[in-house]
Design a protein around this motif. Structure first.
Motif, PDB file in Angstrom:
ATOM      1  N   CYS A 129       0.828  -1.208   0.000  1.00  0.00           N
ATOM      2  CA  CYS A 129       0.000   0.000   0.000  1.00  0.00           C
ATOM      3  C   CYS A 129       0.865   1.261   0.000  1.00  0.00           C
ATOM      4  O   CYS A 129       0.427   2.309  -0.465  1.00  0.00           O
ATOM      5  N   LYS A 130       2.082   1.176   0.500  1.00  0.00           N
ATOM      6  CA  LYS A 130       2.989   2.330   0.508  1.00  0.00           C
ATOM      7  C   LYS A 130       3.319   2.794  -0.911  1.00  0.00           C
ATOM      8  O   LYS A 130       3.698   3.937  -1.115  1.00  0.00           O
ATOM      9  N   ASN A 131       3.188   1.912  -1.900  1.00  0.00           N
ATOM     10  CA  ASN A 131       3.490   2.241  -3.294  1.00  0.00           C
ATOM     11  C   ASN A 131       2.288   2.823  -4.042  1.00  0.00           C
ATOM     12  O   ASN A 131       2.406   3.174  -5.212  1.00  0.00           O
ATOM     13  N   ALA A 132       1.152   2.921  -3.395  1.00  0.00           N
ATOM     14  CA  ALA A 132      -0.066   3.412  -4.056  1.00  0.00           C
ATOM     15  C   ALA A 132       0.037   4.905  -4.335  1.00  0.00           C
ATOM     16  O   ALA A 132       0.501   5.674  -3.501  1.00  0.00           O
ATOM     17  N   THR A 133      -0.368   5.290  -5.544  1.00  0.00           N
ATOM     18  CA  THR A 133      -0.418   6.704  -5.928  1.00  0.00           C
ATOM     19  C   THR A 133      -1.806   6.990  -6.484  1.00  0.00           C
ATOM     20  O   THR A 133      -2.540   6.064  -6.848  1.00  0.00           O
ATOM     21  N   PRO A 134      -2.182   8.270  -6.610  1.00  0.00           N
ATOM     22  CA  PRO A 134      -3.479   8.578  -7.218  1.00  0.00           C
ATOM     23  C   PRO A 134      -3.581   8.050  -8.659  1.00  0.00           C
ATOM     24  O   PRO A 134      -4.654   7.641  -9.092  1.00  0.00           O
ATOM     25  N   GLN A 135      -2.465   8.034  -9.390  1.00  0.00           N
ATOM     26  CA  GLN A 135      -2.478   7.567 -10.776  1.00  0.00           C
ATOM     27  C   GLN A 135      -2.456   6.041 -10.878  1.00  0.00           C
ATOM     28  O   GLN A 135      -2.954   5.477 -11.847  1.00  0.00           O
ATOM     29  N   GLN A 136      -1.831   5.372  -9.904  1.00  0.00           N
ATOM     30  CA  GLN A 136      -1.759   3.915  -9.913  1.00  0.00           C
ATOM     31  C   GLN A 136      -2.012   3.374  -8.504  1.00  0.00           C
ATOM     32  O   GLN A 136      -1.080   3.085  -7.760  1.00  0.00           O
ATOM     33  N   PRO A 137      -3.305   3.238  -8.173  1.00  0.00           N
ATOM     34  CA  PRO A 137      -3.645   2.704  -6.852  1.00  0.00           C
ATOM     35  C   PRO A 137      -3.204   1.248  -6.716  1.00  0.00           C
ATOM     36  O   PRO A 137      -3.003   0.544  -7.711  1.00  0.00           O
ATOM     37  N   VAL A 138      -3.071   0.812  -5.496  1.00  0.00           N
ATOM     38  CA  VAL A 138      -2.762  -0.579  -5.195  1.00  0.00           C
ATOM     39  C   VAL A 138      -4.029  -1.240  -4.672  1.00  0.00           C
ATOM     40  O   VAL A 138      -4.776  -0.657  -3.882  1.00  0.00           O
ATOM     41  N   ILE A 139      -4.283  -2.450  -5.137  1.00  0.00           N
ATOM     42  CA  ILE A 139      -5.365  -3.288  -4.619  1.00  0.00           C
ATOM     43  C   ILE A 139      -4.670  -4.405  -3.848  1.00  0.00           C
ATOM     44  O   ILE A 139      -3.920  -5.188  -4.427  1.00  0.00           O
ATOM     45  N   TYR A 140      -4.897  -4.456  -2.552  1.00  0.00           N
ATOM     46  CA  TYR A 140      -4.181  -5.382  -1.679  1.00  0.00           C
ATOM     47  C   TYR A 140      -5.125  -6.437  -1.125  1.00  0.00           C
ATOM     48  O   TYR A 140      -6.060  -6.142  -0.398  1.00  0.00           O
ATOM     49  N   TYR A 141      -4.881  -7.704  -1.500  1.00  0.00           N
ATOM     50  CA  TYR A 141      -5.637  -8.832  -0.958  1.00  0.00           C
ATOM     51  C   TYR A 141      -5.028  -9.216   0.384  1.00  0.00           C
ATOM     52  O   TYR A 141      -3.850  -9.541   0.465  1.00  0.00           O
ATOM     53  N   LYS A 142      -5.860  -9.193   1.423  1.00  0.00           N
ATOM     54  CA  LYS A 142      -5.374  -9.406   2.788  1.00  0.00           C
ATOM     55  C   LYS A 142      -6.286 -10.390   3.503  1.00  0.00           C
ATOM     56  O   LYS A 142      -7.508 -10.252   3.457  1.00  0.00           O
ATOM     57  N   GLU A 143      -5.692 -11.383   4.169  1.00  0.00           N
ATOM     58  CA  GLU A 143      -6.531 -12.277   4.969  1.00  0.00           C
ATOM     59  C   GLU A 143      -6.887 -11.570   6.263  1.00  0.00           C
ATOM     60  O   GLU A 143      -6.116 -10.778   6.798  1.00  0.00           O
TER      61      GLU A 143
END
Length: 182
Positions: A129-143
């Motif tokens: 999630c630290k790499n998420a930007t407005p132009q390239q969001p991160v989708i993180y699958y989490k248990e």
């Protein structure tokens, strides 16, 4: 055989007959959701969008009660590129892998980049999630111990309890990205 045993046997036989009839008739099942028409094909719900066929394990109506924030929906609807990441030690890693493969095969726009939160021993990039930007969001699958889709900045966090949640959430993401679910 006593009456009670005959009654139980009759109920079992009728239940099996009912299931067989439902299975035999299921190829003809059709539903409409908004402007989209769905039909059952090879045990999945199928609809056509812009002359391309898309398949889903769950109909949109079955996903309406999933927990998702409005901010997560907005991010999933409006970006051109996403990074999807997950922990390779996740207990449901096989289901996540299959879901991501399916997303990559069916979603060509927006662009999806697959990554891992820990890429030791792989060629996939390492992203969180630290790499998420407005132009390239991160989708993180989490248990997690509860099912929900929420955001943290430009990161959409998909929390799931089990494989069923992952598949339902993957279908919801596809529906939102394709504009079926608002």
């Amino acid at each position: 055989m006593c009456i009670r045993d005959r009654f139980i046997a009759a109920i079992m036989i009728l239940s099996i007959f009912g299931m067989m009839m439902d299975y035999a008739l299921s190829p003809n099942k059709k539903i409409t959701y908004g402007e989209y028409k769905f039909k059952v094909k090879q045990n999945t719900w199928v609809t056509e969008i812009n002359d391309k066929e898309y398949n889903f394990y769950y109909a949109p109506q079955e996903l309406q009660n999933l927990s998702i924030t409005e901010q997560a929906k907005e991010i999933l609807k409006t970006r051109d590129v996403y990074t999807i990441t997950y922990d390779p030690d996740n207990r449901d890693v096989e289901t996540i892998g299959k879901s991501l493969y399916e997303l990559e095969q069916q979603i060509t726009k927006p662009i999806l980049e697959i990554a891992l939160t820990n890429n030791t021993g792989t060629t996939l990039p390492q992203k969180t999630c630290k790499n998420a930007t407005p132009q390239q969001p991160v989708i993180y699958y989490k248990e997690n111990d509860e099912e929900k889709i929420e955001t943290e900045g430009n990161c959409v966090i998909i929390s799931s309890i089990d494989s069923r949640d992952i598949i339902m959430q993957k279908d919801m993401i596809k529906y939102i990205m394709l504009g079926v679910m608002k």
